[in-house]
Design a protein around this motif. Structure first.
Motif, PDB file in Angstrom:
ATOM      1  N   CYS A  97       0.839  -1.209   0.000  1.00 52.27           N
ATOM      2  CA  CYS A  97       0.000   0.000   0.000  1.00 52.27           C
ATOM      3  C   CYS A  97       0.868   1.252   0.000  1.00 52.27           C
ATOM      4  N   LEU A  98       1.915   1.229   0.801  1.00 54.96           N
ATOM      5  CA  LEU A  98       2.823   2.374   0.879  1.00 54.96           C
ATOM      6  C   LEU A  98       3.634   2.514  -0.405  1.00 54.96           C
ATOM      7  N   TYR A  99       4.159   1.393  -0.881  1.00 56.49           N
ATOM      8  CA  TYR A  99       4.978   1.402  -2.099  1.00 56.49           C
ATOM      9  C   TYR A  99       4.187   1.958  -3.278  1.00 56.49           C
ATOM     10  N   ALA A 100       2.958   1.496  -3.434  1.00 56.99           N
ATOM     11  CA  ALA A 100       2.118   2.012  -4.517  1.00 56.99           C
ATOM     12  C   ALA A 100       1.848   3.504  -4.331  1.00 56.99           C
ATOM     13  N   VAL A 108      -2.905   9.128  -1.538  1.00 50.43           N
ATOM     14  CA  VAL A 108      -3.130   7.826  -2.174  1.00 50.43           C
ATOM     15  C   VAL A 108      -2.619   6.708  -1.280  1.00 50.43           C
ATOM     16  N   ALA A 109      -1.458   6.893  -0.680  1.00 53.42           N
ATOM     17  CA  ALA A 109      -0.920   5.881   0.226  1.00 53.42           C
ATOM     18  C   ALA A 109      -1.873   5.644   1.395  1.00 53.42           C
ATOM     19  N   ALA A 110      -2.431   6.727   1.945  1.00 54.87           N
ATOM     20  CA  ALA A 110      -3.383   6.608   3.058  1.00 54.87           C
ATOM     21  C   ALA A 110      -4.627   5.849   2.630  1.00 54.87           C
ATOM     22  N   ARG A 111      -5.144   6.179   1.459  1.00 51.67           N
ATOM     23  CA  ARG A 111      -6.338   5.485   0.962  1.00 51.67           C
ATOM     24  C   ARG A 111      -6.059   4.008   0.718  1.00 51.67           C
ATOM     25  N   ASN A 112      -4.871   3.714   0.197  1.00 53.65           N
ATOM     26  CA  ASN A 112      -4.508   2.308  -0.014  1.00 53.65           C
ATOM     27  C   ASN A 112      -4.516   1.528   1.299  1.00 53.65           C
ATOM     28  N   LEU A 113      -3.913   2.116   2.326  1.00 51.78           N
ATOM     29  CA  LEU A 113      -3.872   1.452   3.631  1.00 51.78           C
ATOM     30  C   LEU A 113      -5.275   1.207   4.176  1.00 51.78           C
ATOM     31  N   MET A 114      -6.099   2.244   4.121  1.00 49.12           N
ATOM     32  CA  MET A 114      -7.438   2.130   4.691  1.00 49.12           C
ATOM     33  C   MET A 114      -8.310   1.157   3.900  1.00 49.12           C
ATOM     34  N   VAL A 117       5.819  13.939   5.225  1.00 45.25           N
ATOM     35  CA  VAL A 117       4.609  13.879   6.039  1.00 45.25           C
ATOM     36  C   VAL A 117       4.987  13.562   7.482  1.00 45.25           C
ATOM     37  N   ASP A 118       4.615  14.449   8.419  1.00 50.35           N
ATOM     38  CA  ASP A 118       4.891  14.141   9.827  1.00 50.35           C
ATOM     39  C   ASP A 118       3.737  13.310  10.393  1.00 50.35           C
ATOM     40  N   LEU A 119       3.869  12.908  11.651  1.00 54.21           N
ATOM     41  CA  LEU A 119       2.888  12.009  12.251  1.00 54.21           C
ATOM     42  C   LEU A 119       1.487  12.624  12.299  1.00 54.21           C
ATOM     43  N   ASN A 120       1.403  13.891  12.653  1.00 56.41           N
ATOM     44  CA  ASN A 120       0.085  14.544  12.730  1.00 56.41           C
ATOM     45  C   ASN A 120      -0.572  14.632  11.348  1.00 56.41           C
ATOM     46  N   GLN A 121       0.221  14.974  10.347  1.00 57.18           N
ATOM     47  CA  GLN A 121      -0.309  15.027   8.993  1.00 57.18           C
ATOM     48  C   GLN A 121      -0.745  13.636   8.527  1.00 57.18           C
ATOM     49  N   ALA A 122       0.035  12.631   8.896  1.00 56.95           N
ATOM     50  CA  ALA A 122      -0.305  11.257   8.514  1.00 56.95           C
ATOM     51  C   ALA A 122      -1.634  10.836   9.122  1.00 56.95           C
ATOM     52  N   LYS A 123      -1.843  11.163  10.400  1.00 58.68           N
ATOM     53  CA  LYS A 123      -3.109  10.823  11.054  1.00 58.68           C
ATOM     54  C   LYS A 123      -4.277  11.538  10.389  1.00 58.68           C
ATOM     55  N   ALA A 124      -4.064  12.812  10.034  1.00 55.76           N
ATOM     56  CA  ALA A 124      -5.127  13.574   9.381  1.00 55.76           C
ATOM     57  C   ALA A 124      -5.492  12.953   8.035  1.00 55.76           C
ATOM     58  N   LEU A 125      -4.481  12.507   7.287  1.00 49.88           N
ATOM     59  CA  LEU A 125      -4.740  11.870   6.000  1.00 49.88           C
ATOM     60  C   LEU A 125      -5.496  10.558   6.183  1.00 49.88           C
ATOM     61  N   LEU A 126      -5.116   9.796   7.177  1.00 50.03           N
ATOM     62  CA  LEU A 126      -5.761   8.503   7.421  1.00 50.03           C
ATOM     63  C   LEU A 126      -7.208   8.670   7.860  1.00 50.03           C
ATOM     64  N   LEU A 127      -7.501   9.788   8.509  1.00 53.28           N
ATOM     65  CA  LEU A 127      -8.861  10.056   8.971  1.00 53.28           C
ATOM     66  C   LEU A 127      -9.639  10.965   8.026  1.00 53.28           C
ATOM     67  N   ALA A 173     -10.150   8.730   2.832  1.00 54.75           N
ATOM     68  CA  ALA A 173      -9.604   7.518   3.416  1.00 54.75           C
ATOM     69  C   ALA A 173     -10.584   6.891   4.380  1.00 54.75           C
ATOM     70  N   ARG A 174     -11.282   7.717   5.165  1.00 50.42           N
ATOM     71  CA  ARG A 174     -12.161   7.199   6.217  1.00 50.42           C
ATOM     72  C   ARG A 174     -13.290   6.345   5.644  1.00 50.42           C
ATOM     73  N   SER A 175     -13.698   6.639   4.404  1.00 48.48           N
ATOM     74  CA  SER A 175     -14.785   5.869   3.802  1.00 48.48           C
ATOM     75  C   SER A 175     -14.388   4.425   3.516  1.00 48.48           C
ATOM     76  N   ASN A 176     -13.080   4.138   3.610  1.00 49.08           N
ATOM     77  CA  ASN A 176     -12.588   2.811   3.258  1.00 49.08           C
ATOM     78  C   ASN A 176     -12.337   1.908   4.448  1.00 49.08           C
TER      79      ASN A 176
END
Length: 217
Positions: free
Chosen positions: A74-77, A162-168, A197-207, A211-214
């Motif tokens: 997911c990350l690689y893609a 895109v990486a966040a959406r892939n993970l979710m 991307v720092d940790l806070n930005q990563a969390k925001a992307l994942l949520l 991404a959240r719809s997935n």
């Protein structure tokens, strides 16, 4: 040394003797075409820069039963701006499921069983366990090559979203309901793979909405 790096990434302390054994194994495989590292394998080595990434992968694997290689994919893609949809995930799963079930997991089960034994002499078991570890790592590398073969061309640039959406999406397809701690672990992976991307930005992307719809996090 790639084999040693992967062993450490899998959460196995590698001492001097183990390092020598794994390096010998790696050297013996250098001229075998089928085991030539692919771009996905090289990416895996590049993101395993410290114990935090490895620990997050192992935690997600233990807690949710997910395949670490799928998280890495997911990350690689995403690093190449490549979105993984349900069809791609299904194609990859169909291509690797037999290998994972028949080779990777049995090797892992034997290695873990040997590590837990106390009724037998330690040194013969440890020598055997190290050999199985090397084979397990090689089998993981082959699984990555099988997965990579199903992706097609990767010509895009890095996309944290895109990486966040892939993970979710992968978690959703795996029927995972992600806890806050799970989200924190995913953020570690995302921020390591995409250094801007720092940790806070990563969390925001994942949520984020897309991404959240997935997945349920």
């Amino acid at each position: 040394m790639t084999i040693v790096a992967i062993a450490q990434a899998l959460g196995h302390p590698v001492g001097f003797r183990q390092s020598r054994m794994l390096s010998v194994y790696e050297s013996s495989m250098e001229n075998v075409p089928e085991t030539s590292p692919g771009k996905f394998w090289e990416f895996t080595l590049s993101v395993y820069k410290g114990g935090e990434f490895s620990s997050a992968c192992i935690w997600l694997q233990d807690q949710y039963g997910v395949d670490v290689n799928c998280l890495l994919l997911c990350l690689y893609a995403g690093v190449h701006g490549h979105a993984l949809d349900d069809e791609v995930f299904a194609r990859i799963e169909n291509h690797v499921s037999a290998w994972r079930a028949s080779v990777v997991r049995p090797l892992r089960a034997v290695r873990l069983w040997l590590r837990s034994q106390t009724a037998y002499s330690k040194e013969p078991l440890e020598s055997l366990r190290r050999g199985i570890l090397a084979e397990e790592i090689a089998s993981e590398g082959h699984q990555q090559r099988l997965m990579e073969s199903q992706l097609g061309p990767l010509n895009g640039g890095p996309s944290p979203a895109v990486a966040a959406r892939n993970l979710m999406r992968y978690l959703s397809l795996s029927a995972v309901s992600c806890s806050k701690e799970g989200l924190d672990k995913l953020a570690i992976l995302l921020s390591a793979a995409l250094e801007e991307v720092d940790l806070n930005q990563a969390k925001a992307l994942l949520l984020g909405d897309s991404a959240r719809s997935n997945a349920n996090c």
